[in-house]
Design a protein around this motif. Structure first.
Motif, mmCIF file in Angstrom:
data_model
loop_
_atom_site.group_PDB
_atom_site.id
_atom_site.type_symbol
_atom_site.label_atom_id
_atom_site.label_comp_id
_atom_site.label_asym_id
_atom_site.label_seq_id
_atom_site.Cartn_x
_atom_site.Cartn_y
_atom_site.Cartn_z
ATOM 1 N N ASN A 120 -6.229 -1.452 -6.708
ATOM 2 C CA ASN A 120 -5.838 -0.337 -6.209
ATOM 3 C C ASN A 120 -7.462 0.320 -6.041
ATOM 4 O OD1 ASN A 120 -3.265 -0.329 -8.237
ATOM 5 N ND2 ASN A 120 -3.062 0.034 -6.058
ATOM 6 N N TYR A 164 10.878 4.165 3.422
ATOM 7 C CA TYR A 164 9.604 4.423 2.956
ATOM 8 C C TYR A 164 8.383 4.507 4.003
ATOM 9 C CZ TYR A 164 5.434 2.820 0.013
ATOM 10 O OH TYR A 164 4.069 2.636 -0.575
ATOM 11 N N PRO A 219 -7.930 5.651 4.564
ATOM 12 C CA PRO A 219 -8.466 4.487 3.834
ATOM 13 C C PRO A 219 -7.380 3.709 2.789
ATOM 14 C CG PRO A 219 -9.202 6.689 2.899
ATOM 15 C CD PRO A 219 -8.323 6.885 4.055
ATOM 16 N N VAL A 220 -7.029 2.717 3.330
ATOM 17 C CA VAL A 220 -5.959 1.739 2.607
ATOM 18 C C VAL A 220 -6.316 0.665 2.323
ATOM 19 C CG1 VAL A 220 -4.010 3.313 3.096
ATOM 20 C CG2 VAL A 220 -4.681 1.744 4.724
ATOM 21 N N GLY A 221 -5.406 -0.244 1.545
ATOM 22 C CA GLY A 221 -5.533 -1.798 1.680
ATOM 23 C C GLY A 221 -4.928 -2.357 2.483
ATOM 24 N N GLN A 234 -1.119 -2.138 3.671
ATOM 25 C CA GLN A 234 -0.672 -0.839 4.176
ATOM 26 C C GLN A 234 -0.687 -0.940 5.699
ATOM 27 O OE1 GLN A 234 1.127 0.934 2.863
ATOM 28 N NE2 GLN A 234 1.221 0.340 0.702
ATOM 29 N N THR A 251 -12.539 -6.070 0.360
ATOM 30 C CA THR A 251 -11.805 -5.571 -0.744
ATOM 31 C C THR A 251 -10.650 -5.062 -0.268
ATOM 32 O OG1 THR A 251 -13.206 -3.494 -0.493
ATOM 33 C CG2 THR A 251 -13.934 -5.081 -2.237
ATOM 34 N N ILE A 300 -7.305 -7.529 -2.624
ATOM 35 C CA ILE A 300 -7.740 -8.164 -3.946
ATOM 36 C C ILE A 300 -6.600 -8.984 -4.690
ATOM 37 C CG2 ILE A 300 -8.567 -7.847 -6.449
ATOM 38 C CD1 ILE A 300 -10.647 -7.095 -4.356
ATOM 39 N N LYS A 320 -1.045 -10.891 -3.233
ATOM 40 C CA LYS A 320 -1.949 -9.821 -3.747
ATOM 41 C C LYS A 320 -1.780 -9.277 -5.270
ATOM 42 C CE LYS A 320 0.347 -5.523 -2.931
ATOM 43 N NZ LYS A 320 0.122 -3.923 -2.826
ATOM 44 N N SER A 326 -1.067 -6.905 -7.917
ATOM 45 C CA SER A 326 -0.076 -5.578 -7.592
ATOM 46 C C SER A 326 0.356 -5.064 -9.223
ATOM 47 C CB SER A 326 1.285 -6.327 -7.282
ATOM 48 O OG SER A 326 1.888 -5.148 -6.491
ATOM 49 N N LYS A 327 0.301 -3.566 -9.166
ATOM 50 C CA LYS A 327 0.488 -3.089 -10.561
ATOM 51 C C LYS A 327 1.855 -3.362 -11.163
ATOM 52 C CE LYS A 327 -0.083 1.531 -8.462
ATOM 53 N NZ LYS A 327 1.005 1.569 -7.209
ATOM 54 N N SER A 328 2.737 -3.648 -10.239
ATOM 55 C CA SER A 328 4.157 -3.926 -10.968
ATOM 56 C C SER A 328 4.510 -5.213 -11.226
ATOM 57 C CB SER A 328 5.251 -3.168 -9.994
ATOM 58 O OG SER A 328 5.065 -3.810 -8.814
HETATM 59 N N1 AQP Z 1 -4.351 -5.769 -4.168
HETATM 60 C C1 AQP Z 1 -4.873 -4.940 -3.828
HETATM 61 N N2 AQP Z 1 -5.942 -5.091 -2.810
HETATM 62 C C2 AQP Z 1 -6.586 -3.934 -2.173
HETATM 63 N N3 AQP Z 1 -6.204 -2.915 -2.018
HETATM 64 C C3 AQP Z 1 -4.634 -2.448 -2.648
HETATM 65 N N4 AQP Z 1 -3.852 -1.639 -2.820
HETATM 66 C C4 AQP Z 1 -2.677 -1.775 -3.401
HETATM 67 N N5 AQP Z 1 -2.940 -3.203 -4.024
HETATM 68 C C5 AQP Z 1 -4.242 -3.729 -3.448
HETATM 69 C C6 AQP Z 1 -4.088 -0.208 -2.198
HETATM 70 O O1 AQP Z 1 -4.076 0.744 -3.155
HETATM 71 C C7 AQP Z 1 -3.591 2.111 -2.560
HETATM 72 C C8 AQP Z 1 -2.581 2.584 -3.589
HETATM 73 O O2 AQP Z 1 -1.468 1.431 -3.556
HETATM 74 P P1 AQP Z 1 0.190 2.075 -3.731
HETATM 75 O O3 AQP Z 1 0.112 2.730 -4.953
HETATM 76 O O4 AQP Z 1 0.674 3.094 -2.737
HETATM 77 O O5 AQP Z 1 1.176 0.895 -3.661
HETATM 78 P P2 AQP Z 1 1.020 -0.529 -3.306
HETATM 79 O O6 AQP Z 1 0.269 -0.587 -1.963
HETATM 80 O O7 AQP Z 1 2.492 -1.182 -3.141
HETATM 81 O O8 AQP Z 1 0.006 -1.084 -4.484
HETATM 82 P P3 AQP Z 1 0.634 -2.031 -5.693
HETATM 83 O O9 AQP Z 1 -0.252 -1.971 -6.754
HETATM 84 O O10 AQP Z 1 1.287 -3.302 -5.156
HETATM 85 O O11 AQP Z 1 1.910 -1.093 -6.260
HETATM 86 P P4 AQP Z 1 3.482 -1.892 -6.569
HETATM 87 O O12 AQP Z 1 3.297 -2.782 -7.520
HETATM 88 O O13 AQP Z 1 3.952 -0.424 -7.313
HETATM 89 O O14 AQP Z 1 3.907 -1.923 -5.210
HETATM 90 C C9 AQP Z 1 -3.176 1.493 -1.267
HETATM 91 O O15 AQP Z 1 -4.042 2.122 -0.103
HETATM 92 C C10 AQP Z 1 -3.095 0.122 -1.057
HETATM 93 O O16 AQP Z 1 -3.115 -0.517 0.135
#
Ligand code: AQP
Length: 330
Positions: free
Chosen positions: A20, A128, A145-147, A150, A183, A186, A195, A197-199
């Motif tokens: 993130n 969503y 600006p996103v990963g 998205q 980046t 990641i 990827k 992921s926080k979850s």
């Molecule tokens: N692994 C990653 N590498 C680069 N960017 C990342 N992002 C998430 N994971 C990576 C970017 O972080 C921003 C916020 O993410 P989010 O909270 O909207 O949810 P997400 O994309 O679904 O990220 P997570 O960590 O995988 O969350 P969970 O596990 O809750 O689904 C975004 O810009 C995302 O692209």
């Protein structure tokens, strides 16, 4: 004075990872001088998968503190919590009326998350990406600006803007993404095909922005690499490639230099250095975060101020939308 606008958000759905951070948050503060910057804590997105209410509330403060600790300045950026600005849910409803079920069905994040658990099979997870389009389009955003994960959702936001504009006349700016090449994605430390992921249920698969030094060093040591014993940056060595990208992002060194530096070393030497590098880079952010978290009153004042600014901006767009679709204005 005609600055372009950037908008982005992060879900308070878990503790934030270095994915993130490097994919999104690190860029936010860098952009705030050049752009009208609007950053949200998108709590309404979080409830598309089950959450413990007390934890969701706590994490909302935590994400705000991390935003500020990484350099976001409320004087320069509008920083707010999504559920404080009802225009997001309102525009989402209007955009739902021009969203095609077939297109939403093709969203890979929906397919991934809904296949993980029956509880995730809810209508909010399905729509969503429409709420995300509303988030972006409300602020007449130029860049997001996103990963990399998205990218597909952002394409939908663009499609919806174009569709609405052609059905009702010009209303929304059509946004572009700002995805970082190295980046933007990641990878998971235990399975570099996925990827980070926080979850993720495996805590060793990610590094949290708030992990302590010993934890970070241990997680990097255990990260999956390969048995080729050849320190190289290549697609065939995905685990190592991911670690080199992380090293480069935290040190500012380019990949070639890093490969030259460690070419004749064991992976373990590189991993030890990388763990220390990440821990040292995160330490000042963690110190600032601790200070901010001890002053909830201050964090709430930022939320209130941000909500007011965001309401003003978003209602300008929403009023236009309501007029164009034929809602009576009183
Ligand atoms: N692994 C990653 N590498 C680069 N960017 C990342 N992002 C998430 N994971 C990576 C970017 O972080 C921003 C916020 O993410 P989010 O909270 O909207 O949810 P997400 O994309 O679904 O990220 P997570 O960590 O995988 O969350 P969970 O596990 O809750 O689904 C975004 O810009 C995302 O692209």
């Amino acid at each position: 004075m005609n600055k372009k606008t950037v908008f982005s958000g992060v879900q308070p759905s878990g503790n934030l990872t270095i994915g993130n951070y490097l994919g999104a948050i690190k860029n936010f503060s860098r952009l705030q001088d050049e752009y009208n910057s609007i950053y949200s804590i998108v709590d309404m997105h979080s409830i598309t998968v089950p959450q413990v209410p007390s934890e969701l509330r706590k994490r909302t403060y935590e994400v705000l503190a991390l935003y500020l600790a990484t350099g976001l300045d409320p004087e320069k950026s509008t920083i707010f919590v999504q559920s404080h600005v009802s225009a997001h849910a309102e525009l989402c409803w209007v955009l739902n009326s021009i969203s095609y079920m077939g297109q939403l069905n093709r969203m890979t994040q929906y397919k991934d998350k809904s296949s993980k658990s029956e509880e995730n099979l809810n209508a909010a997870l399905f729509t969503y990406p429409v709420l995300m389009a509303a988030d972006i389009l409300l602020y007449q955003t130029d860049f997001v600006p996103v990963g990399e994960d998205q990218r597909q959702h952002l394409e939908l936001a663009r499609d919806l803007a174009i569709r609405f504009n052609s059905k009702y006349s010009d209303t929304f700016k059509v946004p572009d993404n700002l995805i970082q090449k190295e980046t933007g994605k990641i990878y998971n430390l235990k399975n570099p095909e996925l990827k980070m992921s926080k979850s993720d249920p495996d805590a060793n698969s990610y590094i949290l922005m708030l992990d302590d030094k010993d934890t970070i060093v241990r997680k990097v040591k255990r990260a999956v690499t390969d048995s080729l014993a050849n320190f190289n940056y290549s697609k065939e060595q995905k685990g190592l490639q991911n670690l080199i990208n992380i090293y480069s992002a935290f040190s500012g060194e380019d990949v070639k230099n890093i490969v030259n530096k460690y070419r004749n070393e064991n992976y373990s030497v590189f991993k030890e250095d990388l763990g220390i590098l990440i821990a040292e880079a995160l330490k000042p952010i963690q110190n600032e975060y601790d200070k901010l978290m001890s002053d909830k009153g201050y964090l709430e004042s930022i939320m209130k101020e941000g909500a007011e600014k965001a309401r003003y901006l978003s209602y300008k767009t929403l009023r236009k939308v309501y007029k164009k679709v034929g809602f009576v204005q009183i």
